[in-house]
Design a protein around this motif. Structure first.
Motif, PDB file in Angstrom:
ATOM      1  N   HIS A   1     -79.489  20.559  26.756  1.00 40.44           N
ATOM      2  CA  HIS A   1     -79.531  19.267  27.437  1.00 40.44           C
ATOM      3  C   HIS A   1     -79.101  19.446  28.893  1.00 40.44           C
ATOM      4  CE1 HIS A   1     -80.077  17.333  23.538  1.00 40.44           C
ATOM      5  NE2 HIS A   1     -79.078  18.071  23.082  1.00 40.44           N
ATOM      6  N   LEU A   2     -80.056  19.750  29.751  1.00 38.20           N
ATOM      7  CA  LEU A   2     -79.767  19.881  31.174  1.00 38.20           C
ATOM      8  C   LEU A   2     -79.791  18.503  31.821  1.00 38.20           C
ATOM      9  CD1 LEU A   2     -81.979  22.986  32.114  1.00 38.20           C
ATOM     10  CD2 LEU A   2     -79.685  22.927  31.116  1.00 38.20           C
ATOM     11  N   ALA A   3     -79.075  18.382  32.924  1.00 40.63           N
ATOM     12  CA  ALA A   3     -79.058  17.109  33.649  1.00 40.63           C
ATOM     13  C   ALA A   3     -78.696  17.363  35.098  1.00 40.63           C
ATOM     14  CB  ALA A   3     -78.056  16.136  33.028  1.00 40.63           C
ATOM     15  N   VAL A   4     -79.241  16.506  35.975  1.00 39.38           N
ATOM     16  CA  VAL A   4     -78.917  16.535  37.394  1.00 39.38           C
ATOM     17  C   VAL A   4     -78.397  15.166  37.802  1.00 39.38           C
ATOM     18  CG1 VAL A   4     -79.902  16.605  39.724  1.00 39.38           C
ATOM     19  CG2 VAL A   4     -80.511  18.373  38.067  1.00 39.38           C
ATOM     20  N   ASP A   5     -77.286  15.152  38.531  1.00 41.84           N
ATOM     21  CA  ASP A   5     -76.764  13.933  39.127  1.00 41.84           C
ATOM     22  C   ASP A   5     -77.174  13.911  40.593  1.00 41.84           C
ATOM     23  OD1 ASP A   5     -75.497  13.141  36.777  1.00 41.84           O
ATOM     24  OD2 ASP A   5     -73.692  14.289  37.257  1.00 41.84           O
ATOM     25  N   ALA A   6     -77.865  12.848  41.002  1.00 40.13           N
ATOM     26  CA  ALA A   6     -78.311  12.697  42.380  1.00 40.13           C
ATOM     27  C   ALA A   6     -77.615  11.497  43.006  1.00 40.13           C
ATOM     28  CB  ALA A   6     -79.828  12.516  42.435  1.00 40.13           C
ATOM     29  N   TYR A   7     -77.221  11.636  44.272  1.00 39.51           N
ATOM     30  CA  TYR A   7     -76.516  10.572  44.985  1.00 39.51           C
ATOM     31  C   TYR A   7     -77.134  10.383  46.365  1.00 39.51           C
ATOM     32  CZ  TYR A   7     -72.957  11.903  41.532  1.00 39.51           C
ATOM     33  OH  TYR A   7     -72.293  12.224  40.372  1.00 39.51           O
TER      34      TYR A   7
ATOM     35  N   GLY B   1     -75.175  18.267  35.898  1.00 35.73           N
ATOM     36  CA  GLY B   1     -74.367  17.346  35.114  1.00 35.73           C
ATOM     37  C   GLY B   1     -73.333  18.033  34.255  1.00 35.73           C
ATOM     38  N   ASN B   2     -73.478  19.342  34.020  1.00 33.13           N
ATOM     39  CA  ASN B   2     -72.542  20.043  33.143  1.00 33.13           C
ATOM     40  C   ASN B   2     -72.658  21.543  33.371  1.00 33.13           C
ATOM     41  OD1 ASN B   2     -70.613  20.480  31.158  1.00 33.13           O
ATOM     42  ND2 ASN B   2     -71.569  19.078  29.697  1.00 33.13           N
ATOM     43  N   HIS B   3     -71.770  22.314  32.711  1.00 28.24           N
ATOM     44  CA  HIS B   3     -71.863  23.765  32.734  1.00 28.24           C
ATOM     45  C   HIS B   3     -72.780  24.232  31.611  1.00 28.24           C
ATOM     46  CE1 HIS B   3     -68.193  23.302  35.158  1.00 28.24           C
ATOM     47  NE2 HIS B   3     -68.472  24.501  35.642  1.00 28.24           N
ATOM     48  N   HIS B   4     -73.558  25.278  31.893  1.00 33.75           N
ATOM     49  CA  HIS B   4     -74.474  25.818  30.886  1.00 33.75           C
ATOM     50  C   HIS B   4     -74.423  27.340  30.917  1.00 33.75           C
ATOM     51  CE1 HIS B   4     -76.342  21.848  30.269  1.00 33.75           C
ATOM     52  NE2 HIS B   4     -76.242  21.714  31.574  1.00 33.75           N
ATOM     53  N   MET B   5     -74.677  27.930  29.762  1.00 29.55           N
ATOM     54  CA  MET B   5     -74.725  29.383  29.650  1.00 29.55           C
ATOM     55  C   MET B   5     -75.950  29.804  28.863  1.00 29.55           C
ATOM     56  SD  MET B   5     -70.922  30.920  28.996  1.00 29.55           S
ATOM     57  CE  MET B   5     -69.666  30.878  30.275  1.00 29.55           C
ATOM     58  N   LYS B   6     -76.485  30.964  29.236  1.00 24.03           N
ATOM     59  CA  LYS B   6     -77.576  31.560  28.478  1.00 24.03           C
ATOM     60  C   LYS B   6     -77.001  32.347  27.297  1.00 24.03           C
ATOM     61  CE  LYS B   6     -79.272  33.518  32.224  1.00 24.03           C
ATOM     62  NZ  LYS B   6     -80.172  34.275  33.138  1.00 24.03           N
ATOM     63  N   PRO B   7     -77.848  32.769  26.378  1.00 22.59           N
ATOM     64  CA  PRO B   7     -77.345  33.513  25.212  1.00 22.59           C
ATOM     65  C   PRO B   7     -76.557  34.764  25.565  1.00 22.59           C
ATOM     66  CG  PRO B   7     -79.580  32.763  24.794  1.00 22.59           C
ATOM     67  CD  PRO B   7     -79.285  32.432  26.225  1.00 22.59           C
ATOM     68  N   ASP B   8     -76.822  35.363  26.751  1.00 16.23           N
ATOM     69  CA  ASP B   8     -76.078  36.562  27.133  1.00 16.23           C
ATOM     70  C   ASP B   8     -74.743  36.234  27.791  1.00 16.23           C
ATOM     71  OD1 ASP B   8     -76.799  35.652  29.631  1.00 16.23           O
ATOM     72  OD2 ASP B   8     -78.056  37.363  30.143  1.00 16.23           O
ATOM     73  N   GLY B   9     -74.379  34.941  27.859  1.00 14.67           N
ATOM     74  CA  GLY B   9     -73.097  34.531  28.398  1.00 14.67           C
ATOM     75  C   GLY B   9     -73.073  34.295  29.891  1.00 14.67           C
ATOM     76  N   THR B  10     -74.203  34.440  30.571  1.00 14.60           N
ATOM     77  CA  THR B  10     -74.234  34.221  32.014  1.00 14.60           C
ATOM     78  C   THR B  10     -74.502  32.746  32.323  1.00 14.60           C
ATOM     79  OG1 THR B  10     -76.585  34.821  32.085  1.00 14.60           O
ATOM     80  CG2 THR B  10     -74.982  36.552  32.528  1.00 14.60           C
ATOM     81  N   LEU B  11     -73.995  32.314  33.484  1.00 14.43           N
ATOM     82  CA  LEU B  11     -74.116  30.915  33.879  1.00 14.43           C
ATOM     83  C   LEU B  11     -75.544  30.578  34.296  1.00 14.43           C
ATOM     84  CD1 LEU B  11     -70.852  30.626  36.012  1.00 14.43           C
ATOM     85  CD2 LEU B  11     -71.236  29.696  33.729  1.00 14.43           C
ATOM     86  N   CYS B  12     -75.939  29.333  34.005  1.00 14.69           N
ATOM     87  CA  CYS B  12     -77.269  28.869  34.382  1.00 14.69           C
ATOM     88  C   CYS B  12     -77.211  27.363  34.576  1.00 14.69           C
ATOM     89  CB  CYS B  12     -78.309  29.254  33.329  1.00 14.69           C
ATOM     90  SG  CYS B  12     -78.054  28.459  31.707  1.00 14.69           S
ATOM     91  N   GLY B  13     -78.355  26.741  34.798  1.00 14.14           N
ATOM     92  CA  GLY B  13     -78.365  25.302  34.991  1.00 14.14           C
ATOM     93  C   GLY B  13     -79.745  24.784  35.325  1.00 14.14           C
TER      94      GLY B  13
ATOM     95  N   LYS C   1     -78.543   9.753  37.132  1.00 11.89           N
ATOM     96  CA  LYS C   1     -78.426  10.914  36.254  1.00 11.89           C
ATOM     97  C   LYS C   1     -79.772  11.112  35.562  1.00 11.89           C
ATOM     98  CE  LYS C   1     -74.717  11.896  33.856  1.00 11.89           C
ATOM     99  NZ  LYS C   1     -74.436  13.319  34.211  1.00 11.89           N
ATOM    100  N   VAL C   2     -80.333  12.288  35.727  1.00  9.98           N
ATOM    101  CA  VAL C   2     -81.643  12.603  35.162  1.00  9.98           C
ATOM    102  C   VAL C   2     -81.468  13.686  34.105  1.00  9.98           C
ATOM    103  CG1 VAL C   2     -84.002  13.304  35.630  1.00  9.98           C
ATOM    104  CG2 VAL C   2     -82.711  12.081  37.380  1.00  9.98           C
ATOM    105  N   ALA C   3     -81.814  13.378  32.879  1.00  9.94           N
ATOM    106  CA  ALA C   3     -81.701  14.342  31.781  1.00  9.94           C
ATOM    107  C   ALA C   3     -83.004  15.118  31.628  1.00  9.94           C
ATOM    108  CB  ALA C   3     -81.374  13.621  30.479  1.00  9.94           C
ATOM    109  N   TYR C   4     -82.864  16.360  31.205  1.00 13.11           N
ATOM    110  CA  TYR C   4     -84.037  17.201  30.959  1.00 13.11           C
ATOM    111  C   TYR C   4     -83.754  18.082  29.753  1.00 13.11           C
ATOM    112  CZ  TYR C   4     -87.773  20.602  31.565  1.00 13.11           C
ATOM    113  OH  TYR C   4     -88.868  21.398  31.354  1.00 13.11           O
ATOM    114  N   GLU C   5     -84.579  17.964  28.754  1.00 14.80           N
ATOM    115  CA  GLU C   5     -84.434  18.758  27.530  1.00 14.80           C
ATOM    116  C   GLU C   5     -85.163  20.081  27.720  1.00 14.80           C
ATOM    117  OE1 GLU C   5     -82.702  19.513  23.954  1.00 14.80           O
ATOM    118  OE2 GLU C   5     -82.505  17.656  25.118  1.00 14.80           O
ATOM    119  N   SER C   6     -84.399  21.160  27.770  1.00 12.98           N
ATOM    120  CA  SER C   6     -84.972  22.461  28.090  1.00 12.98           C
ATOM    121  C   SER C   6     -85.063  23.357  26.860  1.00 12.98           C
ATOM    122  CB  SER C   6     -84.120  23.145  29.163  1.00 12.98           C
ATOM    123  OG  SER C   6     -84.523  24.488  29.331  1.00 12.98           O
ATOM    124  N   ARG C   7     -86.165  24.072  26.756  1.00 15.87           N
ATOM    125  CA  ARG C   7     -86.315  25.124  25.767  1.00 15.87           C
ATOM    126  C   ARG C   7     -86.104  26.502  26.390  1.00 15.87           C
ATOM    127  NH1 ARG C   7     -91.708  23.137  22.346  1.00 15.87           N
ATOM    128  NH2 ARG C   7     -90.851  21.126  21.640  1.00 15.87           N
ATOM    129  N   GLY C   8     -85.806  26.529  27.665  1.00 17.45           N
ATOM    130  CA  GLY C   8     -85.554  27.782  28.360  1.00 17.45           C
ATOM    131  C   GLY C   8     -86.785  28.555  28.738  1.00 17.45           C
TER     132      GLY C   8
END
Length: 377
Positions: A297-303, A342-354, A310-317
């Motif tokens: 559940h990816l999301a971007v907050d725009a101001y 909108g939040n912190h995200h990690m890939k399966p290898d533990g690295t940060l993404c978004g 807040k825009v949500a985006y359902e990602s399959r990667g």
């Protein structure tokens, strides 16, 4: 007469050779930017480089080591991302190269860096009189190597590019590895397209990305009085970054480049733009994923002004994007447009993404009115 003509021709030829010798550096890797040209063995003491000019095209000072791929330090293997060689900057070490550039032109420098045994590693990158401290303690790739960018405006036609480790560790050899250094001329950050009030809203102008590095380039925090390797945009954070990605290695919503918000709410991408108080505007942008395995559940907050979205985006990667819009009324003559993950995200290898953002546009509503025409001027 003939002798005079020959003298003139010889002078012109010499001037031509001199002109070529001092021609501005071209986009791409610097001379020996991958450090594959080795120092002579007589100028080495083990892995330490002992002579200031031992590494071709570079000058060094302090504790500098010349390392090969796969070399070990204790139980840690030191990888090299490009080719077979890299340098390590130990305590108070500097590596620098003189460059011929075009005065008043903006440039971005890209270089690879990897942590080793120091706890809070950082680098001071400079082209006199400008300098910047880049935090490198957060690792954003599974290989341990990240590509960083930094920008400057050339004040002179000949400059020294320096990368310095200001750290002081108990082990003088502890310090970051450096490899793959390149430069790229940038468009002026003041350039604005006629159909978009934002500068570089499509992110097509940005730092050099090495063709063989699939992890993009990190754009570090940028204060308001510094130049950005992503023209028109600032990165606001204490230590975190955004990632500049290309279509050759990532899913990009439109064009050849985009920005991945990899640091959650600890980092914001923003731009300030002139607006007319009381005038309505529309901010539109694409949100998606980079096709790099960042799923969920990816999301971007725009101001913009007092408005937020807040825009949500359902990602399959695996790539993909959607379009979002934020309408607002300007409440000042300068409006700050801000994007955050909108939040912190990690890939399966533990690295940060978004989430990825791209194709950002700001236009006045009712653009046919006299006020809007004056704004475009």
């Amino acid at each position: 007469m003939a002798r005079g003509a020959r003298s003139v021709a010889l002078l012109l030829m010499m001037l031509g050779v001199a002109a070529r010798a001092v021609s501005a550096v071209s986009d791409g890797p610097l001379p020996n930017g991958h450090f594959e040209q080795r120092p002579d063995a007589s100028q080495m003491n083990g892995t330490r480089v002992m002579s200031p000019n031992a590494i071709p095209h570079w000058e060094i000072s302090g504790f500098v080591e010349y390392l090969g791929s796969g070399q070990k330090q204790d139980d840690m293997i030191l990888p090299v991302p490009e080719g077979e060689q890299a340098v390590r900057l130990g305590n108070d070490a500097t590596i620098r190269q003189q460059l011929n550039v075009i005065r008043h032109t903006y440039y971005s420098v890209t270089f690879g860096a990897a942590r080793t045994c120091a706890q809070a590693e950082r680098l001071n990158v400079s082209v006199t009189p400008e300098s910047g401290i880049l935090p490198i303690q957060t690792v954003y790739t599974s290989s341990g190597w990240d590509s960083y960018s930094w920008a400057f405006k050339a004040k002179h036609s000949t400059v020294w590019l320096s990368i310095h480790n200001p750290g002081h560790e108990e082990d003088p050899a502890c310090g970051p590895l450096i490899d793959a250094i390149a430069i790229k001329a940038l468009r002026s950050p003041h350039h604005v397209k006629t159909d978009n009030m934002l500068r570089n809203g499509d992110f097509e102008d940005g730092p050099y990305i090495f063709p063989n590095t699939p992890w993009g380039v990190l754009v570090p925090p940028i204060a308001e009085d510094e130049h950005s390797p992503l023209p028109g945009w600032l990165v606001m954070s204490d230590t975190k970054v955004v990632k500049y990605v290309d279509a050759a290695h990532h899913a990009v919503p439109r064009g050849s480049h985009a920005v991945e918000l990899v640091a959650g709410r600890e980092c914001a991408l923003l731009q300030e733009v002139r607006t007319v108080p009381g005038r309505p505007y529309k901010l539109s942008f694409s949100i998606g994923d980079a096709g790099d395995g960042c799923a969920g559940h990816l999301a971007v907050d725009a101001y913009a002004s007092a408005a937020a979205l807040k825009v949500a985006y359902e990602s399959r990667g695996a790539g993909g994007s959607s379009r979002a819009e934020l309408e607002f009324v300007a409440d000042a003559d300068v409006t700050r447009v801000v994007f955050q993950s909108g939040n912190h995200h990690m890939k399966p290898d533990g690295t940060l993404c978004g989430p990825v953002i791209d194709d950002v546009s700001l236009v006045p509503e009712h653009a046919h009115t006299p006020a809007a025409r004056r704004l475009r001027m």
